[in-house]
Design an enzyme around this catalytic site. Sequence first.
Site, PDB file in Angstrom:
ATOM      1  N   ILE A 622       0.860  -1.180   0.000  1.00  0.00           N
ATOM      2  CA  ILE A 622       0.000   0.000   0.000  1.00  0.00           C
ATOM      3  C   ILE A 622       0.896   1.229   0.000  1.00  0.00           C
ATOM      4  O   ILE A 622       1.619   1.494   0.964  1.00  0.00           O
ATOM      5  CB  ILE A 622      -0.945  -0.016   1.231  1.00  0.00           C
ATOM      6  CG1 ILE A 622      -1.856  -1.245   1.189  1.00  0.00           C
ATOM      7  CG2 ILE A 622      -1.766   1.274   1.286  1.00  0.00           C
ATOM      8  CD1 ILE A 622      -2.766  -1.353  -0.028  1.00  0.00           C
ATOM      9  N   GLU A 698     -10.278  -1.690  -8.464  1.00  0.00           N
ATOM     10  CA  GLU A 698     -11.388  -2.573  -8.864  1.00  0.00           C
ATOM     11  C   GLU A 698     -11.709  -3.551  -7.735  1.00  0.00           C
ATOM     12  O   GLU A 698     -12.873  -3.826  -7.433  1.00  0.00           O
ATOM     13  CB  GLU A 698     -11.045  -3.384 -10.118  1.00  0.00           C
ATOM     14  CG  GLU A 698     -10.216  -2.676 -11.175  1.00  0.00           C
ATOM     15  CD  GLU A 698     -10.938  -1.566 -11.903  1.00  0.00           C
ATOM     16  OE1 GLU A 698     -12.165  -1.600 -11.993  1.00  0.00           O
ATOM     17  OE2 GLU A 698     -10.242  -0.646 -12.380  1.00  0.00           O
TER      18      GLU A 698
HETATM   19 MO1  MOS Z   1     -11.681   1.059 -14.403  1.00  0.00          MO
HETATM   20  S1  MOS Z   1     -13.437   0.166 -15.048  1.00  0.00           S
HETATM   21  O1  MOS Z   1     -10.691   0.009 -15.295  1.00  0.00           O
HETATM   22  O2  MOS Z   1     -11.666   2.621 -15.009  1.00  0.00           O
END
Ligand code: MOS
Length: 731
Positions: A622, A698
Amino acid sequence: MTGQPNIAVGAPTLRVEGRLKVTGAARFAADHPIEGVVHAVVVDGTVGRGRITGIGVSAATTQPGVLAVISHVNAPQLPYRDYTGSTNPPGQRLRVFQDDQIRFFGQPVAVVVAATLQSAQHAASLVEVAYDTEHPSYDLDSAPTNEPVTYARGTAEEALASAAVQLDVTYRTSRNHHNPMEPHATIAAWDGDRLTVWDKTQWVGGTQAELAAVFGLPLGSVRVLSPFVGGGFGSGLRCWPHVIIAALAARELDRPVKLVLTRRQMYFGTGFRPAYRYRLRLGSDGDGRLSAAAHHIRAETSRYENFQEGILTTGQMLYSMPRVSQDYRTVSLDVNTPLWMRGPGYSTAAHVIESAMDELAYRIGVDPVELRHRNEPTRDESTGLPFSTRRLRECLTVGAHEFGWQNRPRAPRSRRDGDLLIGTGMAAGVYDATRNAAQARVRLDADGSAVVEAASSDMGPGTYTSMTQVAADSLGLALDSVQFLLGDSLMPPTPMHGASQTMASVGSAVQDGSDKVRRQAITLAVQDANSPLYGADPDKVIVHQGRMSLRDQPARGETYSQLLSRQGRTHLDARGSFAPPPPPERFSLYGYAATFAEVAVDAHLGLVRVRRMLGVYDAGRIVNPTLADSQAIGGMVGGIGTALLEHTVTDPRDGRIANANLADYLVPVNADVPNLRAIYLRGEDREVDPIGVKGIGELVHVGVAPAIANAVFHATGRRIRELPITAEMLQ
Ligand code: MOS
């Protein structure tokens, strides 16, 4: 970073560009003050399918201030070449104003350009378009499908038929729109055959390539700038029709043209997360050990492009099982082309798989967390590769402990708080640790400050800040001595700012370039008879606050400035680069998450409120916990939207989007968002990239919706196999 002190990376640094944003000094796409700019407004088609039979422009063109009305009637034919490296894949795409066909409701049919926005808007409302209308189709279930993408491992059908426990469930997810705060906007200006575009994009290089392809220009004749992006979630990963329209209008008029989509236009002028119908059959033994799964997937796409996304991976590798079969069929409907939206594919797959796992857990009476543990693979069963790092078990264990999972009653609908039914749910999640080739330019000036550049983008994750941190440590400078610049196609090329790959890809290039510059300075010092470091072993020199010194003998050293000034140098510079090792991969590279949610459901009204949520992430290193938290909290908020609120509604008669605004398309507001907590497992993954990050943007969305849906089941005893879960469904 050979022995460099680790100071900036890992620190909770606030956004270095924060002041620019809160004072309004940051320029977003529509904000750039371009001399002589005129305004374009798109006229949207008002039928779902058919042909334009006539365009009446006389009322529009006679309005004061109107400069042009452009449509397929008078637009030049554009080359629309294919171009690798473009945001838009080769082949079919919407070619604006090139023919009379209507492919979806809202398709641009004309553009009005005027001296002021108001006159352009008014004139656009006066353009009269006549159509020959055909009946459009929006039915995911009955429309014919395109050639399926399939996957098979073993003989799933036989195993399913003979499994001790068999589950056969069909889930539906709705179409979602990205709805970033900043509307999509473009300013285009030509200088002879050279085009400059200020655009809201997550990939200046991709938009540059697409514009070059469409207008038949060499790549170097197009420059795209995008220094600030007010949210994207994927909507900036394509060069949409309005970008082409702005450039076309600017060329026709030989004047700079600004085009800003309205909120409404963003529902058909950009992409969306496609709706899915996903049937999943699971077979297990009596203890919940999976023997087989069959996935039958349908998703919407447009008639002019076959959009596909990473829906299959999760089902192939998240859990151990000898047999898997998958078929993924897209259905061409009269819609515009979908696009990746946060956690693309993986979020939808996780919703179905993790909801079905929850169903299986209740069916056989095993705790849902325990069921995941029982199906943990020892290697990636889709490729046979070992995992670089896979700490899903730890995510589950830490999450269960920190969330207080063990206190929950086993049985659904067994906890009440007055009129509220209380439940908890959890889900696992996985996302690809993507990385791609990237470059960066690093310049160290004689005053001891540095400028680092990479094309890249910052749609919100804090790229400006995290790259500054990486460069600062590698150069041995204080944060405020480093300036990081991005968002210009003239800068060194980077991959798209999506798929959570920016830190791994661009960060590694920034680190490489910074390492090179630091080593150059050290080499010059140890070879300089006038330097206190003369004759020293370069490997024993570190740099801190711009001063080079021997690690074991800090008094012996000098600053970058002293060295460069004495040698009469204005600066040192280097180009950093990163590229993943050539295929094949030696490891299976993914980030993992476990998400836990508690909901309260009004027993009478069916209204669902999320009460608290916890995400635990195996995301590698991180770089900045404050920025990571804003990603994680944003991902959870987005997941609340996916689970309970977001649903683009299409009128089946003509494809009009019935809720194309932020009053009717619901996104979470403050009152929908409870206490959200994120925990990052400490660690790093050097197989993914030299910094050791696995990507987080994501991953933090994947698994949120099923955790909420599973909590709704635990609260109510009702399994809703559709998203969003609304009050009506629970009454
Ligand atoms: Mo993200 S959907 O890869 O901007």
